[in-house]
Design an enzyme around this catalytic site. Structure first.
Site, PDB file in Angstrom:
ATOM      1  N   LYS A  23      -3.228  -3.078  -5.898  1.00 47.58           N
ATOM      2  CA  LYS A  23      -2.293  -2.869  -4.865  1.00 47.58           C
ATOM      3  C   LYS A  23      -1.080  -2.225  -5.454  1.00 47.58           C
ATOM      4  CE  LYS A  23      -0.372  -5.066  -0.514  1.00 47.58           C
ATOM      5  NZ  LYS A  23      -0.435  -6.258   0.124  1.00 47.58           N
ATOM      6  N   SER A  48      -2.388 -10.648   4.329  1.00 47.81           N
ATOM      7  CA  SER A  48      -2.522  -9.338   4.083  1.00 47.81           C
ATOM      8  C   SER A  48      -3.752  -9.185   3.019  1.00 47.81           C
ATOM      9  CB  SER A  48      -1.293  -8.673   3.219  1.00 47.81           C
ATOM     10  OG  SER A  48      -0.386  -8.403   4.370  1.00 47.81           O
ATOM     11  N   SER A  54      -1.858  -5.817   4.687  1.00 42.93           N
ATOM     12  CA  SER A  54      -1.007  -4.771   4.079  1.00 42.93           C
ATOM     13  C   SER A  54      -2.149  -4.282   2.909  1.00 42.93           C
ATOM     14  CB  SER A  54       0.180  -5.167   3.796  1.00 42.93           C
ATOM     15  OG  SER A  54       0.051  -6.295   2.534  1.00 42.93           O
TER      16      SER A  54
END
Lengths: 470, 62
Positions: free
Chosen positions: A78, A178, A154
């Protein structure tokens, strides 16, 4: 070539000399080139360094050197986790590029040392909060099961890239759900381990006391193999705890015999808006575990609704402290949903934050009491399958029930695994969440792995409609 | 809380923090404010938390 679906299968194929890491990496780079324009999972692809790392892994295999199951395995991170071979953007233009230049987060250092192959940096909701803003220059993440639907957030890019077959494993982060949300809506597995188990050094913060960096992959076994590498004390992160890290894969034998499962029906199974198919799938999953020898008891988690609010108060307050000056000076440089959610911290008081932390002390003890005679809790991960992006809004998320923030608030390990699919023209993944006691990730993995040996939901692969985005 | 109070409160807090926003942006926060306050206020109603210490540990040792 047939690309293995799991890290476990790829690791076996590499050792059986059925493929090389360079072949595997090249095949996945080809898939990224074909599918990423549609899926919007990657911000940066590090093709050159990935191939070099794959060649190095192959050279080690040839020399008889074996660093463990991650050697030669392609993964991605990420894009709020710092890596020395690619910029770190947090999916926006606010973060000073110099902050993340030329060094690796501790988790990346550990994966490199284990011989894993970093394929690049993955899309997220900007600064790990809010929703994607189509007006900004970053890729729009799309759910591979239905391109009109959200890939959650996310860690959307991580979930989408694994489900879409672009990588075998990846790193997400989780402050209120997330990692588990994208695992749920994209049909993959992801664990938020105990707070303090994995160092956060080198990750852009959202909520300092709630953030975690986590493994995501198709299977529980794969997540366990990744957690084996990234877990452990780090003096650079004062929140890490100096406790032994077990070998999470070595105890996975598929047995759930005698394990005690608590099912919190109140709130987690009767929340307004809970999708009936999700509820039925999770209850069917619990029945399957019961049929395999687990002992199931109904329990009640007190003040579950307030726990979601407490997590939000802390997350909004901590993130607002980090972002206040930039929000005041550069509000419109943020994505519109990012600034909307980050600014919520402005409307909370210092007293609100302290009260949320007082509630947190109470809630941690209350859950520990409920779990005294249990090994895990099981509940839905999400209120339903992935919605259409057009139907989503931050204000709706503020008001709706959530089942993941409780485990950031308590710091307990919580894992999302696929447990079925919705009916309809485009079936969507459904997910259940397994919550364990502090630092008892191995029990969570035992339940998840046991379930995945009974079912194949986690091995189903979406057929991505490439032409839809052309 | 009366709607006019909410709008005044939101505008004041934004101004005090140095935020210069459009009317459309301010309206978003006016809409969200009651739910935010309700969530935060609900934590004071949990009687079991009345005498808890906050879950923040300050390590004196570096």
């Amino acid at each position: 070539m047939d690309i293995p679906l799991t890290i476990k299968d790829a690791a076996a194929a590499l050792r059986a000399k059925e493929l090389t890491s360079v072949e595997l990496t090249t095949a996945l780079l080809d898939r990224i080139k074909t599918l990423n324009p549609t899926l919007g999972a990657f911000i940066t692809v590090t093709e050159e360094t990935a191939l070099a790392e794959a060649a190095a892994a192959d050279a080690k295999f040839a020399a008889g050197e074996d660093l463990g199951p991650l050697q030669g395995i392609p993964y991605a991170a990420k894009d709020i986790i710092v890596t020395k071979d690619a910029p770190t953007t947090a999916n926006g233009v606010i973060l000073d590029p110099a902050w993340g230049e030329g060094w690796d987060a501790t988790v990346i250092e550990r994966l490199r040392a284990a011989g894993a192959v970093l394929m690049g940096k993955l899309v997220l909701n900007e600064f790990a909060i809010g929703m994607p803003d189509p007006a900004k220059k970053f890729p729009m993440p799309q759910n591979p099961w239905d391109l009109e639907r959200s890939g959650s957030g996310s860690s959307s890019g991580t979930g989408i890239a694994i489900a879409g077959g672009l990588i075998l494993g990846g790193l997400g982060t989780d402050t209120g759900g997330s990692t588990r949300g994208p695992s749920s809506w994209n049909g993959v597995s992801g664990i938020k381990q105990t707070f303090g188990r994995v160092p956060k050094y080198g990750c852009v913060p959202l909520g300092y006391s709630l953030d975690h960096i986590n493994p995501m992959a198709r299977s529980a076994w794969d997540c366990a193999a990744m957690l084996n590498i990234i877990a452990g004390y780090d003096p650079k992160d004062p929140t890490t705890v100096d406790v032994p890290v077990p070998d999470y894969t070595s105890t996975l034998n598929g047995s759930v015999e005698g394990l005690r499962i608590g099912v919190p029906m109140e709130y987690f199974f009767d929340a307004p808006g809970l999708d009936p198919e999700t509820k039925a799938a999770v209850l069917a999953g619990i029945d399957a575990l019961k049929g395999a020898g687990a002992i199931v008891t109904e329990v009640t988690i007190p003040h579950a609704r307030e726990a979601k609010d407490a997590n939000q108060v802390i997350m909004y307050s901590e993130s607002f402290a980090y972002h206040k000056l930039d929000l005041a000076a550069r509000f419109d440089d943020y994505g519109k949903y990012t600034s909307e959610v980050l600014t919520r911290g402005l409307f909370l008081t210092a007293g609100d934050l302290v009260q949320a932390h007082r509630f947190r002390s109470y809630f941690k003890k209350a859950v520990a009491k409920v779990m005294e005679d249990l090994d895990v809790l099981i509940m839905p991960t999400s209120i339903g399958p992935a919605p259409k992006r057009a139907d989503m809004s931050p204000s709706q998320q503020l008001r709706s029930a959530g089942f993941t923030p409780h485990w950031n608030l308590t710091g307990l390990p919580a894992m999302a695994i696929p447990c079925g699919f919705s009916t309809g023209e485009k079936p969507l993944p459904l997910s259940m969440q397994i919550v364990g006691k502090p630092f008892a990730e191995q029990t969570v993995f035992q339940v998840a792995d046991g379930y995945q040996r009974l079912t194949d939901w986690h091995l189903r692969v979406p057929k991505v409609e490439v032409a839809a985005a052309v | 809380m009366a709607e006019i109070d909410v709008e005044r409160k939101v505008r004041d807090l934004l101004a005090e923090a140095g935020f210069t926003l459009t009317e459309e942006q301010i309206a978003i926060f006016v809409e969200a404010y009651p739910a935010l306050r309700e969530g935060a206020d609900s934590l004071f109603a949990v009687k079991e938390a009345r005498y808890e210490e906050p879950a923040v540990i300050y390590p004196a040792k570096v």
